[in-house]
Each structure stands twice: as C-alpha cells, then as structure tokens.
Design a protein around this motif. Structure first.
Motif, PDB file in Angstrom:
ATOM      1  N   VAL A 562       0.862  -1.337   0.095  1.00  0.00           N
ATOM      2  CA  VAL A 562      -0.024  -0.139  -0.093  1.00  0.00           C
ATOM      3  C   VAL A 562       0.985   1.217  -0.051  1.00  0.00           C
ATOM      4  N   LYS A 563       0.616   2.038  -0.989  1.00  0.00           N
ATOM      5  CA  LYS A 563       1.553   3.250  -1.285  1.00  0.00           C
ATOM      6  C   LYS A 563       1.052   4.046  -2.427  1.00  0.00           C
ATOM      7  N   ARG A 564       1.410   5.290  -2.689  1.00  0.00           N
ATOM      8  CA  ARG A 564       1.205   5.690  -4.053  1.00  0.00           C
ATOM      9  C   ARG A 564       1.509   4.923  -5.145  1.00  0.00           C
ATOM     10  N   TYR A 568       8.278   3.627 -10.062  1.00  0.00           N
ATOM     11  CA  TYR A 568       9.499   2.995  -9.449  1.00  0.00           C
ATOM     12  C   TYR A 568       9.085   2.108  -8.286  1.00  0.00           C
ATOM     13  N   LYS A 569       7.680   2.389  -7.657  1.00  0.00           N
ATOM     14  CA  LYS A 569       7.605   1.378  -6.413  1.00  0.00           C
ATOM     15  C   LYS A 569       7.110  -0.065  -6.819  1.00  0.00           C
ATOM     16  N   ARG A 570       7.230  -0.042  -8.264  1.00  0.00           N
ATOM     17  CA  ARG A 570       6.759  -1.364  -8.921  1.00  0.00           C
ATOM     18  C   ARG A 570       5.793  -2.215  -8.298  1.00  0.00           C
ATOM     19  N   TYR A 643      -6.956   4.443  -0.527  1.00  0.00           N
ATOM     20  CA  TYR A 643      -5.777   4.670   0.354  1.00  0.00           C
ATOM     21  C   TYR A 643      -6.020   5.726   1.267  1.00  0.00           C
ATOM     22  N   ASN A 644      -5.784   5.969   2.533  1.00  0.00           N
ATOM     23  CA  ASN A 644      -5.628   7.185   3.195  1.00  0.00           C
ATOM     24  C   ASN A 644      -5.059   6.854   4.427  1.00  0.00           C
ATOM     25  N   VAL A 645      -4.912   7.727   5.439  1.00  0.00           N
ATOM     26  CA  VAL A 645      -4.253   7.543   6.650  1.00  0.00           C
ATOM     27  C   VAL A 645      -5.188   6.627   7.627  1.00  0.00           C
ATOM     28  N   SER A 669      13.512   7.076   1.159  1.00  0.00           N
ATOM     29  CA  SER A 669      13.404   6.468   2.482  1.00  0.00           C
ATOM     30  C   SER A 669      12.318   5.275   2.508  1.00  0.00           C
ATOM     31  N   GLY A 670      11.012   5.834   2.468  1.00  0.00           N
ATOM     32  CA  GLY A 670       9.804   5.084   2.554  1.00  0.00           C
ATOM     33  C   GLY A 670       9.735   5.206   4.170  1.00  0.00           C
ATOM     34  N   THR A 671       8.303   5.290   4.761  1.00  0.00           N
ATOM     35  CA  THR A 671       7.733   5.137   5.997  1.00  0.00           C
ATOM     36  C   THR A 671       6.801   4.265   6.343  1.00  0.00           C
ATOM     37  N   GLY A 672       6.177   3.836   5.314  1.00  0.00           N
ATOM     38  CA  GLY A 672       5.197   2.647   5.344  1.00  0.00           C
ATOM     39  C   GLY A 672       6.123   1.376   5.756  1.00  0.00           C
ATOM     40  N   ASN A 673       7.136   1.344   5.326  1.00  0.00           N
ATOM     41  CA  ASN A 673       7.972   0.113   5.654  1.00  0.00           C
ATOM     42  C   ASN A 673       8.203  -0.022   7.077  1.00  0.00           C
ATOM     43  N   MET A 674       8.482   1.061   7.857  1.00  0.00           N
ATOM     44  CA  MET A 674       8.723   1.354   9.078  1.00  0.00           C
ATOM     45  C   MET A 674       7.292   0.815  10.119  1.00  0.00           C
ATOM     46  N   LYS A 675       6.197   1.364   9.553  1.00  0.00           N
ATOM     47  CA  LYS A 675       4.960   1.152  10.141  1.00  0.00           C
ATOM     48  C   LYS A 675       4.378  -0.347  10.221  1.00  0.00           C
ATOM     49  N   PHE A 676       4.928  -1.223   9.066  1.00  0.00           N
ATOM     50  CA  PHE A 676       4.576  -2.571   8.973  1.00  0.00           C
ATOM     51  C   PHE A 676       5.501  -3.200   9.858  1.00  0.00           C
TER      52      PHE A 676
HETATM   53  N1  PLP Z   1       0.101   7.178   2.265  1.00  0.00           N
HETATM   54  C1  PLP Z   1      -0.275   7.154   3.473  1.00  0.00           C
HETATM   55  C2  PLP Z   1      -1.829   7.289   3.909  1.00  0.00           C
HETATM   56  C3  PLP Z   1       0.594   6.686   4.459  1.00  0.00           C
HETATM   57  O1  PLP Z   1       0.097   6.490   5.556  1.00  0.00           O
HETATM   58  C4  PLP Z   1       1.918   6.360   4.193  1.00  0.00           C
HETATM   59  C5  PLP Z   1       2.771   5.934   5.254  1.00  0.00           C
HETATM   60  O2  PLP Z   1       2.310   5.029   6.038  1.00  0.00           O
HETATM   61  C6  PLP Z   1       2.356   6.542   2.893  1.00  0.00           C
HETATM   62  C7  PLP Z   1       1.437   7.270   1.921  1.00  0.00           C
HETATM   63  C8  PLP Z   1       3.736   6.647   2.546  1.00  0.00           C
HETATM   64  O3  PLP Z   1       3.979   5.248   2.271  1.00  0.00           O
HETATM   65  P1  PLP Z   1       5.425   4.685   1.509  1.00  0.00           P
HETATM   66  O4  PLP Z   1       6.375   5.048   2.333  1.00  0.00           O
HETATM   67  O5  PLP Z   1       5.321   3.149   1.572  1.00  0.00           O
HETATM   68  O6  PLP Z   1       5.579   5.370   0.111  1.00  0.00           O
END
Ligand code: PLP
Ligand code: AZC
Length: 828
Positions: A562-564, A568-570, A643-645, A669-676
């Motif tokens: 889950v992400k944009r 490149y995110k493939r 997809y949203n917060v 960097s990515g931040t979704g990776n950290m949350k998972f």
């Molecule tokens: N969009 C939302 C709603 C998110 O919560 C996050 C991160 O958790 C992102 C985008 C960024 O995701 P990514 O780091 O996988 O690109």
C-alpha cells in the motif's frame, strides 16, 4: 485613564486542573451538546456526539496549549518552524485522546448515553492535506516535536479540498472531490487578527540617492489576504501542545461594488474567486512537478505569509532581526517552500534595510532544507518568464544570489564551466528555468536526505557539484514514524500485550521495545502475539468483505503493498509475480501451496497514465483470479479503493508481509516500511531507502532482501539494459506477460496493457525483468517459512522489538541537535 488590568486566561492558570473522570466528562459532553451545538441530547445525531466529544477534549488541549505558549515566550527559547506544502494528518480525535490519556474515561462517559467511542471516532473525516510519504512525515514530525518538547510551529495551506477520493469503476481509478470541511472543523481556530497581505506581479522600482546604496521597492499589481487557521497538536502525555498554522487565501476586497452596482454580479466576484483559488485544492501529484502557475502561487503565498508571521513574532520579542537565526530555525520540507529564501532576503534587504551580505548570513543560518526525492521529474524548476512575471523582485534576488555563488565557485574552487552550469540556480538548457533545489541548497546551512543511502546518492548525483562546493552541508536524517499513532492507537491489542509482557516503559521510549526481543523464543508469548495478529487480520478481512464482497481466509499470508502507485515503487512487479503464481497453482494443483492474499491500495496521480494502467491491471487480475475455482483459497487478490491514513491504520497491524520493492536507488526512505515492521510484519524488499537501515536493525535473518542494488541499477541503465533476453529465458515471466498481452485479464480490450508490457521488452527502465527471478525466489522462501509458524512469528517479534529506533522522536531529536539547535538540552 487607568491601566488595563491583566486578565488571566482560564484553564492554564486555574488552580484546579479539569476533572477527567467519566462522570465529569459525560456531564460536559452533554453541556456541549446543549449549549455549543444547540441540540437536545435526545435528538443528537452521531455527528453531534462527535462534535461534542471533540469540544470537550479540545478544552483540555487548550489548557495545555496556553501553558506551552507561555512557557516558550517566557523562556525565550529558540522556535522551530516547519514549512510544508502538505500535512497528511488523518483523524485527530483518537490521537488527542490517547496523548491526553483519556481514552478509557471518554469511552466510559459516552457509554452512559449508549454511544460507542469507536463509532464516533470513525465519523471524523481524514484531514488529507497531503499526497503521501512527504505529507505524512510532516504530520508525524508535528506530533513528535510536541512529544519531545521542541517548540515547533507547522506552517502550511488550508486546502478546501484535500487529496481526491478514489473510486474504482470497472477496474479503473475515478477521482472525486474530497470535502473534509463539509461538517465544519472543530479543531481549528480562525485567527482574523493574524492575516497578511501577499503580493503578486507588478514591478520593481529602484531608488538611487547619491552616496547611498540603491533601494528596491516591489509594487505588486495584485494582492490577496492570507488568513491563519490554527490547530493545536498535542504531544504524548499532553506535556506540550504546538500549533499547526494553515493559511487560507481571501480577496482583499471581497466584492467589487462598482461592478456589482453596474449589474455585473459575476464580475463583482472575480477577485474573490481568483484569490480563493489559491487555497482551494491540493495538487495531487507527489513525484512529478506540477508546473502550473497556480502551484507557484500556492508556494509563494504560504511561504510569504509564514515569513511575515515569523518576523512579526520575532520583532514582538526582540529588538531587531540581527539575532533571527539564534531564535528561529526554519525547515523547508522539500523545495515547495524554497522561494522563502528569496523572500526572506527581500524582507531583510528591501524592507528592514540590511546590507546584502549581512542579510545573506542571517538567511543561510536560519534555513535548513530536506530533500525527499532524486527523481528528475519531481525536481521543481520554474520558467523564468513565469517567475519574473509573478515575483519580479524575488527573481532579481535569485540572480544576485546566483552571481555570488558562481563567483565563489569559480574563485575559491576553480570550478569549470560544466561545474558552474551544474550548480547554477538558473538552468540554461531547458528554456531557462529557476532551479528550486539549488536555491534551497545554497540558502540553507544544512541540507539533509531522509535515509543513509538517499543522502549518499544526493552527494553523488543531484547535488554532486554543490556538495563539492559546500562539503559540510549535506547530512543524513533518517525518517521515523510516530509510535503513538502507528503502534498504540492503531494496534491496541499488540500495545496491551507488550505492556503486560515488558512493562509500560516503551510507551515513553520506543527503543525499550528491545525488551521484547527475548520473547521471540517464548512459545506462550508467541501464541499471544499470533492471536493479536489474527484478530487484526480478521478485522481487515471483515472490512474487505463489507466493501468489496471478497471473502478472505485469515490464515493465509496477508501480503500487502500500500502506497502511491508509481512505476518506481513497482506494484507491476508484484502483479506479475501474482500472475506467475496463479499460473503455477493452476499447473500444479497437487503441490503444497501456502495460501496467500495479495492486497494492494494506493492512488495514482490523475495525469499519470502508466500508474492508472497498473491500478486497472491489479483490478483486472483480481477479478479473474478471485473467480477461478481452480485456485480455491490459495490465492486471492484485492485492491482496496481510497487508500488514506485511516485505512493505513487498519492495514498496517494486519500484515504478515510488507512489500517494499522499489527499484534500488529511487525510494528516498519510505515510512510505510517502518509502520509495517513495527506492527510485526516481515519485509520483502530491495536494498533501497530506509530498508537498508531496517536490515541493520532487525538483522538479516528477519528481513527478506532481494534484487539489484542501487549501483547495479545505475550500471545497467548505463549499459542500455532491456528486458527482452531475460523474458526469453525466464518461462515464468514470459508466460505471465503473455497472459497479460493476450487479453486473459482484459478480454474486452486485449490491447489495454500493450504499452506496459512492451516497455519491459524494449527498455525495462525500472528493472522489473532484471529483478523478477530474485523476487520470485524470495517469495517462495517466504511461502516455506510461513508453514513453520513458530519461526515466522519469532521473526515477526524480532521486527517489532527492533524497530524502536525508527520512532520519529529519534528523527526529531537528531534534527534538533544537528540542524536546529533548538529543543530540550539545545539552549545555546
Ligand atoms: N500514504 C499514506 C496514507 C501513508 O500512511 C503512508 C505511510 O504510511 C504513505 C502514503 C507513505 O508510504 P510509503 O512510505 O510506502 O511510500
Ligand atoms: C517521499 C519519498 O518518496 C519517500 O521515500 C519518503 O519516505 C517520503 O518522501 C518522506 O521523506 N517523497 C514524496 O512524498 N514526495 C516528493 C515530492 O518527494
């Protein structure tokens, strides 16, 4: 006349703190319903309860807010201003209640009226004033600044329409306007007294007097008003409350009375419409520069308003702007506010009479700049003609800064023409443009990347020559995520379990999660950890069943990306692997397949054709696979719309496997990776962005890394790599692509994915073919591991236990110490 008596505010100075017991809260909620909302409790609807509850919580925040503001003013501490075009906040009620430790009493209070807190919380609209990673990082940083005691103010734009709502119709993305303000916004306070005029266009008048330096006066032809809206941001345990100040644009003259009186009722509102357009909608492109005049207007509008506000506040507490950089740190979140560098110079030189060199010293010492992407298509540059027309004086200033920088480079470092062309603030190659990255870089004392790898690549690529010129300027600040929202609030089951098992210390210091590391070998703990995950998966499965009528097996691997949506995110690589797996299950039904659910979610920029095709493909493949009885429960594919917060808060805790599979070198960097990982998912990923540091922290046994490394990707690109020969010799890949090309998934339009597939044969820019086999193999080893549940779960526990470093509190402490010299312990 006698002196005005000093009036003490309520709240901060009241001797008795507010009572937080359920009785008091319940009584106050009904009081709000009655006297603030004007509803009899018996007639109150769900939204009324949300509003009343929010107002009661807000009162408590205000007490802390005043106290925080007073403390900073009295201590004269340095303030941090975080300038960001985007704040992807999501909902605020649960965050506020959690940080004030009011969750249980508020739940109890509402129960007295048969109202469920969880239901009320769900009614709050997401504040989606951002696109993705960059905006969400800004929101985590706001919360962490408050939690770590940094006196911070966020400045941004109060978009009337945030990030668009996504629907899927016949497999394709449809964009609908988002209306978060429809029911009003109880969190914000409009500050009519904090409004500023912002100019555009016009001309610059140069005044020369003999024996005096020239003076420049900008006479804009157009003016709009920036009006402040403040939202309090509560830190953990309510210790500090900071402000998020968002600007809204209004016309200076709301109605042109002459026109109106002449009967031109539409013309009378032209100014008003033009002004309000500036803050009406968020540009929905995250990794592509918008290039529109309105976007540049937005950028200048919020930068100029924020600077006027910062200077007004500074001058109300200090004699002059001489010490601005001692009292103020301004962080530029990407280049969107980079025009601030020229604007602060204008204010210092033209308005406050500083000589150029002194103004430049102050400016550079005040700003810091964070870069979030190396993608060339995302780097902002504006046509000179547009810039000059809209911001004529700022353009002159940029020319002068450029001349100084070029002189320094040539004289001190002996730069040649090519190097000079690379550092120049003006791109002469593409129809003359202002480069915002170069402007932000030279105007800041510190420039940072958002992961170790990204920072190194910044030095080697986009800012290579500027790094040579200013070798001490670039530093790394690896991103983080707030553990309040992304563990405590989104995963109460896991939080409760950890509290019982290792005590509550990790709530205040996320690195204490390390105490759970040893529990990976404890089978009783593992079972409870697994039970929590199972419950979170069941909750997600219920939502998917409700929304999409797809039934999932909660015992399958929940494999989530889950992400944009971006090449490149493939996501395309993931879909091709799903098709290959589908083919294999059909071809070998007798094998012991590990059941898998592949979940996707994410929005594509409306103008990004390939990204929209990828969404369409995911949905087309899902339809075919999910309705094929041959795969039974072994493979399911789901694309969750919008997809949203808030959706992320449900998804992260429910994942077994997190897909972080960008082409190496491209995910900053990515931040979704950290949350998972924090929520106990294993990662399958490339050595990209913060995955590299996650590998260091969780250990190579607990993360699944595959594929080309950043330097190998760069090498292949130099060699004009294409996918054809790989496809020819890899049957799994070829068959999957053949299935796509022959219309298996799009019988109504077999040519739909022609471009997507032919790009792989001819070019494979994103290294999908190059990485396919390694990805496939990594997935199959994960299949095998999942069958050994105790081993899988023990790796999952190691992930949670070792992710403490990725708290945004750690990131903020590093910014405070190394860039801002502000916050606790940083007083000069
Ligand atoms: N969009 C939302 C709603 C998110 O919560 C996050 C991160 O958790 C992102 C985008 C960024 O995701 P990514 O780091 O996988 O690109
Ligand atoms: C993102 C990066 O793509 C992501 O890797 C990073 O984690 C995030 O910023 C926060 O640093 N960038 C964006 O969202 N947008 C732009 C314009 O870079």
């Amino acid at each position: 006349m006698s002196a005005t008596p000093k009036i003490e505010p309520m709240g901060a100075k009241v001797p008795e703190p507010r009572q937080n017991d359920p009785d008091t809260l319940a009584r106050q909620i009904v009081e709000k319903l009655t006297y603030s909302i004007g509803k009899h409790p018996e007639q109150a609807r769900k939204y009324d309860w949300l509003r009343a509850t929010t107002l009661v919580v807000r009162d408590r925040i205000i007490d802390h807010w005043f106290a925080s503001t007073d403390r900073v003013r009295e201590s004269k501490d340095k303030r941090v201003y975080y300038l960001s075009m985007e704040f992807l906040i999501g909902r605020l009620l649960r965050d506020a209640i959690n940080n004030l430790q009011l969750t249980e009493p508020v739940r109890e209070a509402l129960k007295r009226y048969n109202v469920e807190l969880d239901m009320v919380e769900l009614l709050e609209p997401d504040a989606a004033l951002g696109n993705g990673g960059l905006g969400r990082l800004a929101a985590c940083f706001m919360e962490s600044m408050a939690s770590t005691g940094v006196p911070g103010v966020g400045y941004g734009i109060r978009y009337v329409h945030g990030f668009f709502r996504q629907e899927i119709a016949d497999g394709a993305q449809v964009e609908l306007p988002e209306t978060w303000l429809m029911h009003g916004n109880p969190w914000e306070f409009e500050r009519r007294d904090s409004s500023y005029e912002i100019g555009f266009g016009g001309k610059v008048i140069t005044q020369s007097e003999p024996g005096k330096p020239q003076r420049h006066v900008w006479r804009p032809s157009e003016r709009v008003l920036a009006v402040a809206f403040d939202t309090p941001i509560v830190g953990w345990r309510g210790s500090q409350v900071n402000t998020l100040r968002l600007w809204s644009a209004q016309a200076v003259d709301p109605i042109l009375l002459d026109a109106f009186n002449d009967g031109d009722h539409i013309g009378a509102l032209v100014e008003s419409n033009k002004a309000e357009a500036i803050t009406r909608v968020l540009y929905p492109a995250d990794s592509h520069q918008a290039g529109q005049e309105l976007r540049l207007r937005q950028e200048y509008f919020f930068s100029a308003a924020s600077l006027q506000d910062i200077i007004r506040r500074h001058l109300s507490e200090n004699e002059s702007l001489d010490n601005l950089a001692d009292k103020v740190a301004i962080q530029l979140n990407d280049t969107h506010p980079a025009v601030s560098v020229a604007e602060l110079m204008r204010l210092l030189v033209d308005v406050h009479g500083y000589v150029w060199s002194k103004a430049w010293t102050i400016t550079r010492a005040t700003f810091g700049y964070t870069n979030h992407t190396l993608l060339p298509e995302a780097l902002e540059h504006w046509p000179i003609s547009l810039f000059e027309r809209l911001l004529p004086r700022q353009m002159q200033i940029i020319y002068q800064i450029n001349a100084d920088v070029i002189r320094e480079a040539a004289q001190d470092k002996g730069f040649n023409d090519q190097q000079i062309a690379a550092i120049s603030l003006i791109d002469e190659g593409h129809g003359r443009r202002v480069r915002m990255g170069q402007l932000a870089f030279v105007g800041s004392h510190a420039v940072n990347g958002v992961s170790a790898l990204h920072t190194e690549l910044m030095k080697e690529t986009v800012f290579n020559n500027l790094h040579e010129l200013y070798p001490d300027r670039i530093q790394n600040k690896t991103n983080g995520v707030t553990p309040r929202r992304w563990l405590m609030e989104c995963n109460p089951g896991l939080t409760g379990l950890l509290k019982e098992a290792i005590g509550p210390a990790f709530l205040d210091d996320t690195e204490k999660l390390a105490d759970a590391d040893k529990l990976a070998d404890d089978s009783a703990f593992r079972d409870r950890f697994t039970a929590v995950k199972r419950e979170n998966k069941a909750r997600l499965a219920d939502i998917i069943s409700d929304r999409l009528a797809i039934t999932l097996n909660p015992d399958a691997i929940f494999d989530i990306q889950v992400k944009r949506i971006h090449e490149y995110k493939r996501q395309f690589l993931n879909i091709i692997e799903a098709i290959a797996l589908y083919n294999q299950i059909r071809a070998h039904p007798e094998k012991n397949w590990t059941p898998r659910v592949k979940i996707f979610a994410g929005k594509a920029a409306p103008s990004y054709v390939q990204a929209k095709e990828i969404i369409h493909l995911a949905n087309d493949v899902a339809r075919v696979v999910n309705s094929d009885p041959a795969v039974r429960d072994l493979l399911k594919i789901v694309f969750i719309p919008n997809y949203n917060v808030s959706l992320a808060e449900i998804i992260m805790p429910a994942a077994d496997l997190s897909e972080q599979i960008s082409t190496a070198g491209l995910e900053a960097s990515g931040t979704g990776n950290m949350k998972f990982a924090l929520n106990g998912a294993l990662t399958i990923g490339t050595l990209d962005g913060a995955n590299v540091e996650m590998l260091e922290h969780v250990g190579e046994d607990n993360i699944f890394i595959f594929g080309l490394k950043a330097d190998e990707v760069a090498q292949r690109r130099r060699e004009a790599h294409s996918g054809r020969s790989i496809i020819d010799r890899t049957p799994l890949l070829r068959e999957a692509l053949d299935a796509i090309s022959s219309g298996v998934f799009a019988p109504d339009n077999p040519a739909r994915y022609h471009t997507l597939v032919s790009n792989l044969y001819n070019n494979d820019w994103w290294m999908i073919c190059a990485d396919f086999e390694a990805y496939w193999n990594a997935q199959r080893s994960l299949d095998a591991l999942f069958l050994n549940q105790s081993e899988w779960q023990s790796k999952a526990i190691h992930n949670t236990a070792r992710m403490g470093w990725f708290s945004s509190d750690r990131s903020i402490r590093e910014y405070s110490k190394d860039i801002w010299q502000a916050g606790p312990g940083q007083r000069p």
